[in-house]
Design a protein around this motif. Structure first.
Motif, PDB file in Angstrom:
ATOM      1  N   ALA A   1      26.510  26.359  31.117  1.00  0.00           N
ATOM      2  CA  ALA A   1      26.247  25.214  31.989  1.00  0.00           C
ATOM      3  C   ALA A   1      27.385  25.017  32.985  1.00  0.00           C
ATOM      4  O   ALA A   1      27.145  24.717  34.161  1.00  0.00           O
ATOM      5  CB  ALA A   1      26.050  23.957  31.160  1.00  0.00           C
ATOM      6  N   GLU A   2      28.622  25.209  32.543  1.00  0.00           N
ATOM      7  CA  GLU A   2      29.772  25.084  33.451  1.00  0.00           C
ATOM      8  C   GLU A   2      29.735  26.180  34.507  1.00  0.00           C
ATOM      9  O   GLU A   2      29.978  25.929  35.687  1.00  0.00           O
ATOM     10  CB  GLU A   2      31.084  25.168  32.667  1.00  0.00           C
ATOM     11  CG  GLU A   2      31.357  23.959  31.807  1.00  0.00           C
ATOM     12  CD  GLU A   2      32.559  24.149  30.899  1.00  0.00           C
ATOM     13  OE1 GLU A   2      33.180  23.119  30.563  1.00  0.00           O
ATOM     14  OE2 GLU A   2      32.870  25.292  30.517  1.00  0.00           O
ATOM     15  N   ARG A   3      29.450  27.392  34.078  1.00  0.00           N
ATOM     16  CA  ARG A   3      29.423  28.528  35.002  1.00  0.00           C
ATOM     17  C   ARG A   3      28.329  28.339  36.053  1.00  0.00           C
ATOM     18  O   ARG A   3      28.525  28.670  37.224  1.00  0.00           O
ATOM     19  CB  ARG A   3      29.206  29.815  34.210  1.00  0.00           C
ATOM     20  CG  ARG A   3      29.361  31.078  35.006  1.00  0.00           C
ATOM     21  CD  ARG A   3      29.338  32.337  34.158  1.00  0.00           C
ATOM     22  NE  ARG A   3      28.195  32.434  33.271  1.00  0.00           N
ATOM     23  CZ  ARG A   3      28.282  32.429  31.936  1.00  0.00           C
ATOM     24  NH1 ARG A   3      29.447  32.347  31.327  1.00  0.00           N
ATOM     25  NH2 ARG A   3      27.185  32.529  31.197  1.00  0.00           N
ATOM     26  N   ARG A   4      27.197  27.799  35.659  1.00  0.00           N
ATOM     27  CA  ARG A   4      26.081  27.583  36.576  1.00  0.00           C
ATOM     28  C   ARG A   4      26.197  26.276  37.358  1.00  0.00           C
ATOM     29  O   ARG A   4      25.328  25.964  38.166  1.00  0.00           O
ATOM     30  CB  ARG A   4      24.760  27.565  35.788  1.00  0.00           C
ATOM     31  CG  ARG A   4      24.419  28.881  35.144  1.00  0.00           C
ATOM     32  CD  ARG A   4      23.142  28.812  34.295  1.00  0.00           C
ATOM     33  NE  ARG A   4      22.051  28.182  34.996  1.00  0.00           N
ATOM     34  CZ  ARG A   4      21.432  27.064  34.599  1.00  0.00           C
ATOM     35  NH1 ARG A   4      21.816  26.459  33.492  1.00  0.00           N
ATOM     36  NH2 ARG A   4      20.445  26.572  35.279  1.00  0.00           N
ATOM     37  N   ARG A   5      27.225  25.480  37.060  1.00  0.00           N
ATOM     38  CA  ARG A   5      27.402  24.152  37.675  1.00  0.00           C
ATOM     39  C   ARG A   5      26.157  23.287  37.458  1.00  0.00           C
ATOM     40  O   ARG A   5      25.648  22.623  38.363  1.00  0.00           O
ATOM     41  CB  ARG A   5      27.719  24.270  39.157  1.00  0.00           C
ATOM     42  CG  ARG A   5      28.994  24.998  39.444  1.00  0.00           C
ATOM     43  CD  ARG A   5      29.256  25.056  40.941  1.00  0.00           C
ATOM     44  NE  ARG A   5      30.297  26.017  41.221  1.00  0.00           N
ATOM     45  CZ  ARG A   5      30.101  27.225  41.738  1.00  0.00           C
ATOM     46  NH1 ARG A   5      28.872  27.602  42.038  1.00  0.00           N
ATOM     47  NH2 ARG A   5      31.092  28.041  41.956  1.00  0.00           N
ATOM     48  N   ALA A   6      25.675  23.285  36.231  1.00  0.00           N
ATOM     49  CA  ALA A   6      24.418  22.620  35.911  1.00  0.00           C
ATOM     50  C   ALA A   6      24.569  21.119  35.722  1.00  0.00           C
ATOM     51  O   ALA A   6      23.631  20.367  35.986  1.00  0.00           O
ATOM     52  CB  ALA A   6      23.813  23.238  34.655  1.00  0.00           C
ATOM     53  N   PHE A   7      25.728  20.656  35.246  1.00  0.00           N
ATOM     54  CA  PHE A   7      25.860  19.221  34.963  1.00  0.00           C
ATOM     55  C   PHE A   7      25.753  18.354  36.211  1.00  0.00           C
ATOM     56  O   PHE A   7      24.985  17.380  36.204  1.00  0.00           O
ATOM     57  CB  PHE A   7      27.149  18.935  34.194  1.00  0.00           C
ATOM     58  CG  PHE A   7      27.102  19.397  32.763  1.00  0.00           C
ATOM     59  CD1 PHE A   7      26.212  18.844  31.861  1.00  0.00           C
ATOM     60  CD2 PHE A   7      27.929  20.405  32.319  1.00  0.00           C
ATOM     61  CE1 PHE A   7      26.147  19.275  30.538  1.00  0.00           C
ATOM     62  CE2 PHE A   7      27.883  20.852  31.007  1.00  0.00           C
ATOM     63  CZ  PHE A   7      26.979  20.284  30.118  1.00  0.00           C
ATOM     64  N   PRO A   8      26.477  18.645  37.301  1.00  0.00           N
ATOM     65  CA  PRO A   8      26.309  17.792  38.484  1.00  0.00           C
ATOM     66  C   PRO A   8      24.875  17.804  39.016  1.00  0.00           C
ATOM     67  O   PRO A   8      24.357  16.776  39.460  1.00  0.00           O
ATOM     68  CB  PRO A   8      27.275  18.400  39.503  1.00  0.00           C
ATOM     69  CG  PRO A   8      28.270  19.155  38.707  1.00  0.00           C
ATOM     70  CD  PRO A   8      27.540  19.624  37.492  1.00  0.00           C
ATOM     71  N   ARG A   9      24.227  18.945  38.938  1.00  0.00           N
ATOM     72  CA  ARG A   9      22.853  19.049  39.431  1.00  0.00           C
ATOM     73  C   ARG A   9      21.895  18.269  38.541  1.00  0.00           C
ATOM     74  O   ARG A   9      21.049  17.504  39.026  1.00  0.00           O
ATOM     75  CB  ARG A   9      22.447  20.530  39.474  1.00  0.00           C
ATOM     76  CG  ARG A   9      21.226  20.795  40.264  1.00  0.00           C
ATOM     77  CD  ARG A   9      20.931  22.290  40.435  1.00  0.00           C
ATOM     78  NE  ARG A   9      22.091  23.147  40.323  1.00  0.00           N
ATOM     79  CZ  ARG A   9      22.250  24.091  39.402  1.00  0.00           C
ATOM     80  NH1 ARG A   9      21.314  24.303  38.495  1.00  0.00           N
ATOM     81  NH2 ARG A   9      23.326  24.849  39.374  1.00  0.00           N
ATOM     82  N   ALA A  10      22.012  18.435  37.231  1.00  0.00           N
ATOM     83  CA  ALA A  10      21.104  17.757  36.302  1.00  0.00           C
ATOM     84  C   ALA A  10      21.321  16.252  36.291  1.00  0.00           C
ATOM     85  O   ALA A  10      20.378  15.481  36.144  1.00  0.00           O
ATOM     86  CB  ALA A  10      21.283  18.321  34.893  1.00  0.00           C
ATOM     87  N   LEU A  11      22.578  15.836  36.437  1.00  0.00           N
ATOM     88  CA  LEU A  11      22.894  14.410  36.393  1.00  0.00           C
ATOM     89  C   LEU A  11      22.850  13.761  37.780  1.00  0.00           C
ATOM     90  O   LEU A  11      23.078  12.564  37.910  1.00  0.00           O
ATOM     91  CB  LEU A  11      24.270  14.214  35.750  1.00  0.00           C
ATOM     92  CG  LEU A  11      24.339  14.682  34.291  1.00  0.00           C
ATOM     93  CD1 LEU A  11      25.778  14.668  33.798  1.00  0.00           C
ATOM     94  CD2 LEU A  11      23.462  13.826  33.412  1.00  0.00           C
ATOM     95  N   ARG A  12      22.584  14.580  38.788  1.00  0.00           N
ATOM     96  CA  ARG A  12      22.459  14.122  40.179  1.00  0.00           C
ATOM     97  C   ARG A  12      23.678  13.347  40.656  1.00  0.00           C
ATOM     98  O   ARG A  12      23.573  12.202  41.113  1.00  0.00           O
ATOM     99  CB  ARG A  12      21.189  13.305  40.354  1.00  0.00           C
ATOM    100  CG  ARG A  12      19.955  14.133  40.130  1.00  0.00           C
ATOM    101  CD  ARG A  12      18.706  13.365  40.427  1.00  0.00           C
ATOM    102  NE  ARG A  12      17.545  14.198  40.141  1.00  0.00           N
ATOM    103  CZ  ARG A  12      16.311  13.753  40.112  1.00  0.00           C
ATOM    104  NH1 ARG A  12      16.049  12.495  40.355  1.00  0.00           N
ATOM    105  NH2 ARG A  12      15.324  14.563  39.849  1.00  0.00           N
ATOM    106  N   VAL A  13      24.853  13.985  40.539  1.00  0.00           N
ATOM    107  CA  VAL A  13      26.087  13.404  41.054  1.00  0.00           C
ATOM    108  C   VAL A  13      26.722  14.396  42.021  1.00  0.00           C
ATOM    109  O   VAL A  13      26.499  15.610  41.929  1.00  0.00           O
ATOM    110  CB  VAL A  13      27.090  13.055  39.923  1.00  0.00           C
ATOM    111  CG1 VAL A  13      26.528  11.993  39.022  1.00  0.00           C
ATOM    112  CG2 VAL A  13      27.469  14.272  39.128  1.00  0.00           C
ATOM    113  N   GLN A  14      27.506  13.866  42.944  1.00  0.00           N
ATOM    114  CA  GLN A  14      28.207  14.701  43.913  1.00  0.00           C
ATOM    115  C   GLN A  14      29.527  15.172  43.327  1.00  0.00           C
ATOM    116  O   GLN A  14      30.205  14.415  42.630  1.00  0.00           O
ATOM    117  CB  GLN A  14      28.470  13.902  45.198  1.00  0.00           C
ATOM    118  CG  GLN A  14      27.213  13.459  45.915  1.00  0.00           C
ATOM    119  CD  GLN A  14      26.449  14.640  46.494  1.00  0.00           C
ATOM    120  OE1 GLN A  14      27.041  15.591  46.989  1.00  0.00           O
ATOM    121  NE2 GLN A  14      25.123  14.585  46.401  1.00  0.00           N
ATOM    122  N   GLY A  15      29.892  16.411  43.620  1.00  0.00           N
ATOM    123  CA  GLY A  15      31.185  16.924  43.186  1.00  0.00           C
ATOM    124  C   GLY A  15      31.163  17.434  41.753  1.00  0.00           C
ATOM    125  O   GLY A  15      30.148  17.390  41.059  1.00  0.00           O
ATOM    126  N   ALA A  16      32.334  17.898  41.330  1.00  0.00           N
ATOM    127  CA  ALA A  16      32.474  18.472  39.993  1.00  0.00           C
ATOM    128  C   ALA A  16      32.650  17.371  38.950  1.00  0.00           C
ATOM    129  O   ALA A  16      33.120  16.273  39.248  1.00  0.00           O
ATOM    130  CB  ALA A  16      33.663  19.420  39.955  1.00  0.00           C
TER     131      ALA A  16
END
Length: 128
Positions: free
Chosen positions: A69-84
């Protein structure tokens, strides 16, 4: 024939169980097998009771899924937030869970192997 929408209680009686997708491995699993996380103050926070307000994402309680999930940057996308988002708290929680499962004692496989050897030894002793 007209069908009426069924209530949640009626659906659950039929065996319907909520299913979610892990943001790391993208596998579908029952809600009870996954951890719910939310974004709060730029961090990924574990929602152990699944009651915190806000948009949630689901992940297996496995460090491999967290890494994916970190490698794919999935958390910001799934949680709909800007930035890391900082996942340090989630990583610490998963490491603590992994440590508890190691300290919990012998696994089921180890206990079965021990019982097999005991049965074998007693069977050998009984032979004349």
């Amino acid at each position: 024939m007209v069908q009426r929408p069924r209530s949640d209680s009626a659906r659950r009686q039929d065996g319907h169980r909520p299913v979610r997708t892990c943001v790391g491995c993208r596998q579908r699993a029952l809600v009870g097998e996954l951890l719910r996380v939310i974004a709060a103050d730029g961090q990924v926070v574990v929602d152990t009771r699944r009651r915190l307000p806000g948009r949630g994402a689901w992940v297996h309680p496995d460090l491999g899924c967290l890494s994916k999930a970190e490698r794919r940057r999935a958390f910001p996308r799934a949680l709909r937030v800007q930035g890391a988002l900082d996942t340090g708290g989630l990583r610490a929680h998963l490491e603590r869970l992994a440590g508890e499962s190691v300290d919990a004692g012998p696994s089921r496989v180890q206990s079965e192997q021990g019982s097999r050897s005991t049965r074998h030894e007693s069977a050998v002793k009984l032979k004349p």
